[in-house]
Design a protein around this motif. Structure first.
Motif, PDB file in Angstrom:
ATOM      1  N   PHE A 191       7.370 -14.763 -19.020  1.00  7.56           N
ATOM      2  CA  PHE A 191       8.330 -15.152 -18.321  1.00  7.56           C
ATOM      3  C   PHE A 191       8.929 -13.615 -17.607  1.00  7.56           C
ATOM      4  CE2 PHE A 191      12.992 -15.172 -17.778  1.00  7.56           C
ATOM      5  CZ  PHE A 191      13.137 -16.230 -16.783  1.00  7.56           C
ATOM      6  N   ALA A 192       9.124 -12.680 -18.220  1.00 12.01           N
ATOM      7  CA  ALA A 192       9.955 -11.553 -18.059  1.00 12.01           C
ATOM      8  C   ALA A 192       8.845 -10.657 -17.242  1.00 12.01           C
ATOM      9  CB  ALA A 192       9.908 -10.605 -19.537  1.00 12.01           C
ATOM     10  N   ARG A 193       7.493 -10.887 -17.175  1.00 14.36           N
ATOM     11  CA  ARG A 193       6.822 -10.053 -16.137  1.00 14.36           C
ATOM     12  C   ARG A 193       6.715 -10.628 -14.863  1.00 14.36           C
ATOM     13  NH1 ARG A 193       2.839  -9.900 -21.128  1.00 14.36           N
ATOM     14  NH2 ARG A 193       2.825  -8.179 -22.161  1.00 14.36           N
ATOM     15  N   ILE A 194       7.097 -11.649 -14.575  1.00 17.98           N
ATOM     16  CA  ILE A 194       7.397 -12.208 -13.196  1.00 17.98           C
ATOM     17  C   ILE A 194       8.010 -11.570 -12.392  1.00 17.98           C
ATOM     18  CG2 ILE A 194       8.078 -14.391 -11.703  1.00 17.98           C
ATOM     19  CD1 ILE A 194       6.796 -15.988 -14.025  1.00 17.98           C
ATOM     20  N   PRO A 195       9.292 -11.109 -12.786  1.00 11.69           N
ATOM     21  CA  PRO A 195      10.131 -10.341 -11.896  1.00 11.69           C
ATOM     22  C   PRO A 195       9.343  -8.866 -11.757  1.00 11.69           C
ATOM     23  CG  PRO A 195      11.212 -10.672 -14.084  1.00 11.69           C
ATOM     24  CD  PRO A 195      10.261 -11.774 -14.034  1.00 11.69           C
ATOM     25  N   ILE A 196       8.770  -8.396 -12.821  1.00 11.92           N
ATOM     26  CA  ILE A 196       8.161  -7.169 -12.711  1.00 11.92           C
ATOM     27  C   ILE A 196       7.197  -7.131 -11.760  1.00 11.92           C
ATOM     28  CG2 ILE A 196       6.954  -5.461 -14.086  1.00 11.92           C
ATOM     29  CD1 ILE A 196       8.495  -6.144 -16.474  1.00 11.92           C
ATOM     30  N   ALA A 197       6.389  -8.256 -11.574  1.00 10.35           N
ATOM     31  CA  ALA A 197       5.237  -8.364 -10.783  1.00 10.35           C
ATOM     32  C   ALA A 197       5.929  -8.311  -9.346  1.00 10.35           C
ATOM     33  CB  ALA A 197       4.509  -9.408 -11.150  1.00 10.35           C
ATOM     34  N   ALA A 198       6.892  -9.165  -9.252  1.00  9.90           N
ATOM     35  CA  ALA A 198       7.633  -9.593  -7.864  1.00  9.90           C
ATOM     36  C   ALA A 198       8.053  -8.203  -7.061  1.00  9.90           C
ATOM     37  CB  ALA A 198       8.603 -10.689  -7.996  1.00  9.90           C
ATOM     38  N   ALA A 199       8.776  -7.575  -8.163  1.00  7.63           N
ATOM     39  CA  ALA A 199       9.837  -6.534  -7.516  1.00  7.63           C
ATOM     40  C   ALA A 199       8.941  -5.438  -6.575  1.00  7.63           C
ATOM     41  CB  ALA A 199      10.542  -5.643  -8.528  1.00  7.63           C
ATOM     42  N   PRO A 200       7.682  -4.910  -7.191  1.00  8.13           N
ATOM     43  CA  PRO A 200       7.242  -3.843  -5.848  1.00  8.13           C
ATOM     44  C   PRO A 200       6.916  -4.360  -4.469  1.00  8.13           C
ATOM     45  CG  PRO A 200       6.398  -3.826  -8.195  1.00  8.13           C
ATOM     46  CD  PRO A 200       6.931  -5.067  -8.225  1.00  8.13           C
ATOM     47  N   VAL A 201       6.509  -5.486  -4.583  1.00  6.07           N
ATOM     48  CA  VAL A 201       6.014  -5.899  -3.122  1.00  6.07           C
ATOM     49  C   VAL A 201       7.374  -6.349  -2.324  1.00  6.07           C
ATOM     50  CG1 VAL A 201       5.814  -8.448  -3.589  1.00  6.07           C
ATOM     51  CG2 VAL A 201       4.652  -7.546  -1.842  1.00  6.07           C
ATOM     52  N   VAL A 202       8.466  -6.874  -2.960  1.00  7.78           N
ATOM     53  CA  VAL A 202       9.554  -7.015  -2.225  1.00  7.78           C
ATOM     54  C   VAL A 202      10.119  -5.699  -1.856  1.00  7.78           C
ATOM     55  CG1 VAL A 202      12.063  -7.864  -2.534  1.00  7.78           C
ATOM     56  CG2 VAL A 202      10.120  -9.057  -3.418  1.00  7.78           C
ATOM     57  N   LEU A 203      10.143  -4.604  -2.659  1.00  7.17           N
ATOM     58  CA  LEU A 203      10.891  -3.296  -2.232  1.00  7.17           C
ATOM     59  C   LEU A 203       9.985  -2.872  -1.200  1.00  7.17           C
ATOM     60  CD1 LEU A 203      11.727  -1.158  -5.715  1.00  7.17           C
ATOM     61  CD2 LEU A 203      13.172  -1.814  -3.670  1.00  7.17           C
ATOM     62  N   THR A 204       8.595  -2.769  -1.154  1.00  7.70           N
ATOM     63  CA  THR A 204       7.764  -2.254   0.136  1.00  7.70           C
ATOM     64  C   THR A 204       8.224  -3.121   1.198  1.00  7.70           C
ATOM     65  OG1 THR A 204       5.963  -2.113  -1.365  1.00  7.70           O
ATOM     66  CG2 THR A 204       5.450  -2.271   0.962  1.00  7.70           C
ATOM     67  N   LEU A 205       8.475  -4.331   1.275  1.00  4.15           N
ATOM     68  CA  LEU A 205       8.728  -5.125   2.602  1.00  4.15           C
ATOM     69  C   LEU A 205      10.211  -4.720   2.934  1.00  4.15           C
ATOM     70  CD1 LEU A 205       7.419  -8.799   1.586  1.00  4.15           C
ATOM     71  CD2 LEU A 205       6.605  -7.244   3.013  1.00  4.15           C
ATOM     72  N   HIS A 206      11.116  -4.578   1.903  1.00  4.48           N
ATOM     73  CA  HIS A 206      12.499  -4.021   2.182  1.00  4.48           C
ATOM     74  C   HIS A 206      12.377  -2.724   2.761  1.00  4.48           C
ATOM     75  CE1 HIS A 206      16.712  -3.113   1.860  1.00  4.48           C
ATOM     76  NE2 HIS A 206      16.460  -2.196   0.993  1.00  4.48           N
ATOM     77  N   VAL A 207      11.584  -1.709   2.345  1.00  8.20           N
ATOM     78  CA  VAL A 207      11.632  -0.356   3.088  1.00  8.20           C
ATOM     79  C   VAL A 207      11.086  -0.314   4.409  1.00  8.20           C
ATOM     80  CG1 VAL A 207      10.394   1.869   2.986  1.00  8.20           C
ATOM     81  CG2 VAL A 207      11.366   0.929   0.841  1.00  8.20           C
ATOM     82  N   VAL A 208       9.906  -1.295   4.495  1.00 13.38           N
ATOM     83  CA  VAL A 208       9.274  -1.389   5.763  1.00 13.38           C
ATOM     84  C   VAL A 208       9.935  -2.094   6.907  1.00 13.38           C
ATOM     85  CG1 VAL A 208       7.151  -1.957   6.954  1.00 13.38           C
ATOM     86  CG2 VAL A 208       6.977  -1.001   4.766  1.00 13.38           C
ATOM     87  N   LEU A 209      10.454  -3.403   6.650  1.00 21.58           N
ATOM     88  CA  LEU A 209      11.175  -4.158   7.359  1.00 21.58           C
ATOM     89  C   LEU A 209      12.378  -4.070   7.696  1.00 21.58           C
ATOM     90  CD1 LEU A 209       9.143  -7.572   6.655  1.00 21.58           C
ATOM     91  CD2 LEU A 209       8.619  -5.768   8.369  1.00 21.58           C
TER      92      LEU A 209
END
Length: 412
Positions: A24-42
């Protein structure tokens, strides 16, 4: 093979809860980097280069912080570390979408330094709760949980970001981090071997050996194998995306990844039930060697088939390196050791994607798999040069350190 070992692992009190919390705890860890990438680009309007730099800053912070956090767990126990890192991680994910890039970059470095140590703590708890012969299946279950977390996390993060915003998505990440930290704090699984716990309960101090006493050449070689594992895995991730994009087959990319992850789950399950203990170096050679033929695929169904052998060795290598380290090093520094293991995984992950990207840009998408396989084999050769064939598989546990006397304490 013997499936009874899994029943033995899951029958241990607290072990199923640790594995589930880790998943359970690794799900947000796995999700966060791709969301940060989209945030920086978009959202911030920067390129993928700056997005990658932000990810690298977080990875560097995590690589530096993991051994320090692990050593702190060895000294003060789990709960204080979980409390501090949960607060720090939550604060970052809440404020991250509200920061401009010049502030976000150093904040990511600090957040990585103080990130919730789910990977190392989960494995440290399993090592303390399981007998040596049950560690391999225990770590295999944990590696399988990692696969499931990373299968769910990025997809869920992208879906929520697309439907809402970066602020909402990263706030959800923060909420999941709080829940995971709270669950670890309440459960408070043991992180020390029973013998060491009894020593400390008796008021005696356990001697903590110096770094050079356990950081032997075979252990260094094992850490090289650990980094090679994530160089190969993250490189394969990038190569799959590049090849499928070049074929205009992106709609089928999720299916190919699912096949790859399923193969890793099967490999982890089989590895955990095996009676013989293959060296992590041998598993690395198989992982890197099976990546080379993937470059011959001419269509996505063939690609999905050729990636299966590579997937079979992913989870076993992650589990095997962690298990071998717990056997080859003293129990009194296990938090530090598994923190170093987490750093090796992080550094390999940080180098694998750029290495593959350079090969893809210069020679074409199929060459990404050649770079992955060659890089893994080169690191295997380096590990062989450093440690010879003495790279630990799962040897007898290192002898426990004796309680330290006042004279020994003064000598340190």
């Amino acid at each position: 093979m013997s499936l009874a070992v899994y029943r033995g692992v899951l029958a241990r009190r607290g072990v199923p809860a640790v594995i589930l919390i880790g998943l359970f705890a690794r799900i947000p860890i796995a999700a966060a980097p791709v969301v940060l990438t989209l945030h920086v680009v978009l959202d911030l309007g920067h390129g993928y280069g700056l997005a990658g730099l932000l990810g690298a800053a977080f990875a560097v912070g995590a690589a530096v912080g993991a051994p320090l956090v692990g050593r702190t767990v060895d000294r003060v126990g789990l709960r204080p570390v979980v409390a501090v890192t949960t607060v720090a991680s939550t604060a970052f994910w809440v404020v991250a979408p509200r920061l401009e890039y010049p502030v976000l970059l150093p904040a990511a470095l600090l957040a990585g330094l103080l990130s919730l140590p789910v990977f190392s703590v989960t494995r440290q708890a399993l090592a303390a709760m399981l007998t040596p012969e049950l560690r391999r299946p225990g770590f295999s279950l944990d590696s399988m949980a990692v696969e499931m977390s990373f299968a769910v996390g990025p997809a869920a993060g992208i879906a929520l970001y697309t439907a809402t915003s970066a602020a909402t998505t990263l706030t959800a990440v923060a909420a999941l981090v709080v829940l995971a930290g709270a669950a670890l704090f309440v459960l408070d699984p043991p992180v020390r071997d029973p013998e060491l716990t009894r020593t400390l309960a008796a008021g005696e101090r356990a001697e903590r050996p110096r770094l050079r006493s356990w950081m032997s050449r075979p252990v260094v070689a094992l850490l090289l194998v650990t980094s090679a594992a994530t160089v190969t895995v993250s490189g394969t991730d990038t190569a799959l995306s590049a090849v499928m994009t070049s074929w205009d087959a992106v709609p089928h990319l999720g299916l190919v990844f699912a096949v790859w992850c399923l193969a890793s789950l099967v490999g982890g399950f089989v590895f955990g039930a095996m009676k013989n203990r293959p060296s992590p170096l041998v598993v690395l050679l198989l992982l890197a060697g099976t990546a080379l033929p993937v470059s011959l695929a001419g269509s996505w169904p063939v690609l999905a088939l050729l990636v299966v052998p590579t997937g079979l060795f992913c989870a076993p290598l992650m589990a095997g390196t962690a298990e071998a380290l717990t056997h080859a090093t003293p129990a009194t520094v296990r938090g530090l050791v598994l923190g170093v293991h987490a750093s090796a995984l992080t550094l390999g992950d940080a180098f694998g994607a750029p290495l593959t990207g350079v090969a893809v840009d210069r020679f074409g998408a199929p060459w990404g798999f050649a770079a992955v396989g060659t890089g893994g084999l080169a690191l295997a050769a380096l590990a062989l040069l450093v440690g010879g064939w003495r790279v630990p598989a799962a040897a007898e546990p290192a002898p426990a350190a004796a309680p330290s006397s006042p004279e020994a304490s003064l000598a340190r």
